[in-house]
Design a protein around this motif. Structure first.
Motif, short mmCIF file in Angstrom:
data_model
loop_
_atom_site.label_atom_id
_atom_site.label_comp_id
_atom_site.label_asym_id
_atom_site.label_seq_id
_atom_site.Cartn_x
_atom_site.Cartn_y
_atom_site.Cartn_z
N ALA A 108 55.06 20.62 26.27
CA ALA A 108 53.90 21.48 26.54
C ALA A 108 53.75 22.55 25.45
O ALA A 108 52.67 23.07 25.24
CB ALA A 108 54.06 22.15 27.90
N ALA A 109 54.87 22.85 24.76
CA ALA A 109 54.82 23.89 23.73
C ALA A 109 54.41 23.28 22.39
O ALA A 109 54.46 22.07 22.22
CB ALA A 109 56.20 24.53 23.59
N GLY A 110 54.05 24.15 21.47
CA GLY A 110 53.76 23.68 20.11
C GLY A 110 55.07 23.36 19.41
O GLY A 110 56.14 23.78 19.87
N MET A 197 55.95 30.93 11.99
CA MET A 197 56.22 29.50 11.82
C MET A 197 54.93 28.69 11.98
O MET A 197 54.95 27.48 11.99
CB MET A 197 57.27 29.03 12.83
CG MET A 197 58.67 29.57 12.48
SD MET A 197 59.95 28.83 13.46
CE MET A 197 60.06 29.90 14.83
N GLY A 198 53.84 29.41 12.17
CA GLY A 198 52.55 28.70 12.18
C GLY A 198 52.02 28.42 13.57
O GLY A 198 50.99 27.78 13.72
N GLY A 199 52.72 28.92 14.59
CA GLY A 199 52.32 28.55 15.95
C GLY A 199 51.29 29.48 16.57
O GLY A 199 50.87 29.26 17.70
N GLY A 200 50.90 30.53 15.88
CA GLY A 200 49.92 31.45 16.45
C GLY A 200 50.54 32.30 17.52
O GLY A 200 51.76 32.42 17.61
N ALA A 201 49.72 32.86 18.40
CA ALA A 201 50.22 33.82 19.40
C ALA A 201 51.06 33.15 20.47
O ALA A 201 51.72 33.80 21.24
CB ALA A 201 49.04 34.50 20.04
N GLY A 202 51.07 31.85 20.54
CA GLY A 202 51.81 31.15 21.60
C GLY A 202 51.06 29.88 21.88
O GLY A 202 49.83 29.90 21.95
N THR A 203 51.80 28.80 22.03
CA THR A 203 51.07 27.53 22.15
C THR A 203 51.51 26.76 23.39
O THR A 203 51.57 25.56 23.39
CB THR A 203 51.29 26.66 20.90
OG1 THR A 203 52.68 26.57 20.67
CG2 THR A 203 50.57 27.23 19.71
N GLY A 204 51.87 27.48 24.47
CA GLY A 204 52.12 26.81 25.74
C GLY A 204 50.81 26.23 26.23
O GLY A 204 49.77 26.43 25.59
N PRO A 205 50.80 25.52 27.37
CA PRO A 205 49.57 24.90 27.85
C PRO A 205 48.45 25.92 28.01
O PRO A 205 47.29 25.60 27.82
CB PRO A 205 49.97 24.27 29.19
CG PRO A 205 51.36 24.71 29.49
CD PRO A 205 51.95 25.29 28.25
N ASN A 206 48.82 27.17 28.35
CA ASN A 206 47.78 28.20 28.48
C ASN A 206 47.88 29.22 27.35
O ASN A 206 47.48 30.37 27.52
CB ASN A 206 47.91 28.89 29.84
CG ASN A 206 47.87 27.86 30.97
OD1 ASN A 206 47.00 27.01 30.99
ND2 ASN A 206 48.85 27.91 31.87
#
Ligand SMILES: Nc1ncnc2c1ncn2[C@@H]1O[C@H](COP(=O)(O)OP(=O)(O)OP(=O)(O)O)[C@@H](O)[C@H]1O
Ligand SMILES: [Mg+2]
Length: 364
Positions: A108-110, A197-206
């Motif tokens: 679910a995470a990036g 690392m390129g994932g933005g503010a958070g990449t969970g499903p929400n």
């Protein structure tokens, strides 16, 4: 005869009360290592299957022995026991469950959050013992509650392990506290790390951060565990069957178990004393028989009988202690020591009869 049951009004020496209490949904079977927990779980479940539509036995012991007892390979998904159409078995592996939970969260995470999640999970499992079992148990409960079993029998791991199950709510509080602390201390850093690392503010499903994903999972687990614990403290739906053998350490551990269960508010009113030599006779009776017969026996046969009788005398002492401790309130069931292992459906079914139609203890 000096019987173990001096009082006529004591609970009957049978597990029939468990079989007949239709409201029971969760039955735990526990005790010290090697005393016969798995055998008793299987036998009790065989008897339950005669009266209920659908029964499930679950092993939470990493050293799974339900497969050994039934001589049939079981796994994570419920499987019918050969020869039955309503008795199922599943064997849980806490490590595999943790891998699955981690896998689901990672998916679910990036990509970049995965390493943060992994290190959070690693940190939790190493600093909070039992968190893996608690999470695995919560997954199990989530799963079985959606299934239509009338009764679920838990063949538990030896006592120390069993009691950990009762401390899951405390473990969950600790785990949540730890992740909250991490979030307070490093929250900014964790999100900027994943940002870097390129994932933005958070990449969970929400779009949430790894710490928030972990907090969400732990909160869900805590909710399930608290709900389940409330159920386990309700004697109309849950009971704990204690299994022991008539030896000092086992009786000692049973007393510890009974005390702990009572402290946690979990009902227990059945003790199975397994591996009893000649449960239908007592040591005095056997000694009288030996006196009469020993003249006819060879020296070797006399030695064998003497050893057996010394053992029987010791067993009687601990059985007596058990009746002194629990006789007024507990159903105490004596199971005979057989001269063979209790493996396979046929032997288990035969043995299950003595749980509900026990040997007749003479009463003075
Ligand atoms: N009354 C009995 N007479 C003879 N053999 C028995 C009896 N009860 C159990 N056994 C045998 O003793 C062994 C241990 O029993 P069991 O596996 O039920 O114990 P357990 O308490 O589940 O052990 P563990 O703590 O390792 O899970 C098994 O091989 C079983 O067949
Ligand atoms: Mg076992």
């Amino acid at each position: 005869m000096a019987s173990f049951e001096d009082d006529i009004d004591v609970p009957d020496p049978s597990l029939m009360n468990v079989v007949e209490q239709d409201s029971l949904k969760w039955i735990f079977v526990g005790g010290k290592g090697g005393v016969g927990k798995t055998t008793t779980s299987c036998c009790l479940s065989i008897q339950l299957a005669k009266k209920r539509n659908k029964v499930l036995i679950v092993s939470t012991d990493p050293a799974h022995n339900l497969s050994d007892a039934f001589c049939q390979k079981f796994g994570r998904d419920p499987m019918l026991v050969d020869g039955f159409d309503n008795l199922y078995v599943m064997e849980i592996d806490a490590n595999a469950d943790m891998d699955k939970i981690q896998g689901e969260m990672s998916a679910a995470a990036g990509d970049d959050e995965q390493s943060v999640l992994q290190s959070l999970m690693g940190d939790l499992t190493s600093s909070i013992p039992g968190i893996d079992e608690a999470m695995s148990f919560s997954e199990l409960m989530k799963q079985v509650q959606t299934m239509d079993y009338d009764t679920i029998v838990f063949d538990t791991a030896p006592t120390g392990h069993t009691l950990r199950l009762l401390s899951f709510p405390t473990i969950m509080e600790k785990a949540l506290g730890k992740i909250m602390d991490l979030k307070d201390k490093f929250g900014g850093m964790l999100s900027s790390m994943s940002g870097l690392m390129g994932g933005g503010a958070g990449t969970g499903p929400n779009g949430e951060s790894p710490t928030d994903m972990m907090l969400g999972k732990l909160e869900e687990t805590r909710e399930i565990i608290n709900k389940v614990n409330t159920m386990f403290q309700d004697p109309t739906v849950t009971t704990f069957v204690c299994v022991c053998i008539p030896e000092f350490l086992s009786i000692f551990e049973t007393e510890r178990l009974v005390q702990e269960l009572s402290k946690f508010g979990i009902d227990s009113h059945n003790v199975v004393i397994n591996q009893v030599l000649f449960p239908e006779k007592d040591a005095e009776e056997l000694a009288e028989w030996f006196e009469e017969e020993k003249g006819k026996l060879s020296k070797e046969a006399r030695e064998i009988c003497s050893k057996m009788m010394a053992r029987k005398k010791m067993q009687d002492k601990y059985i007596g202690q058990c009746f002194d401790l629990y006789g007024d309130d507990f159903h105490i069931v004596l199971q005979p020591l057989l001269d063979h292992e209790v493996r396979g459906v046929e032997k288990l079914t035969d043995f299950s009869e003595t749980l509900v139609n026990p040997v007749d203890l003479e009463v003075d």
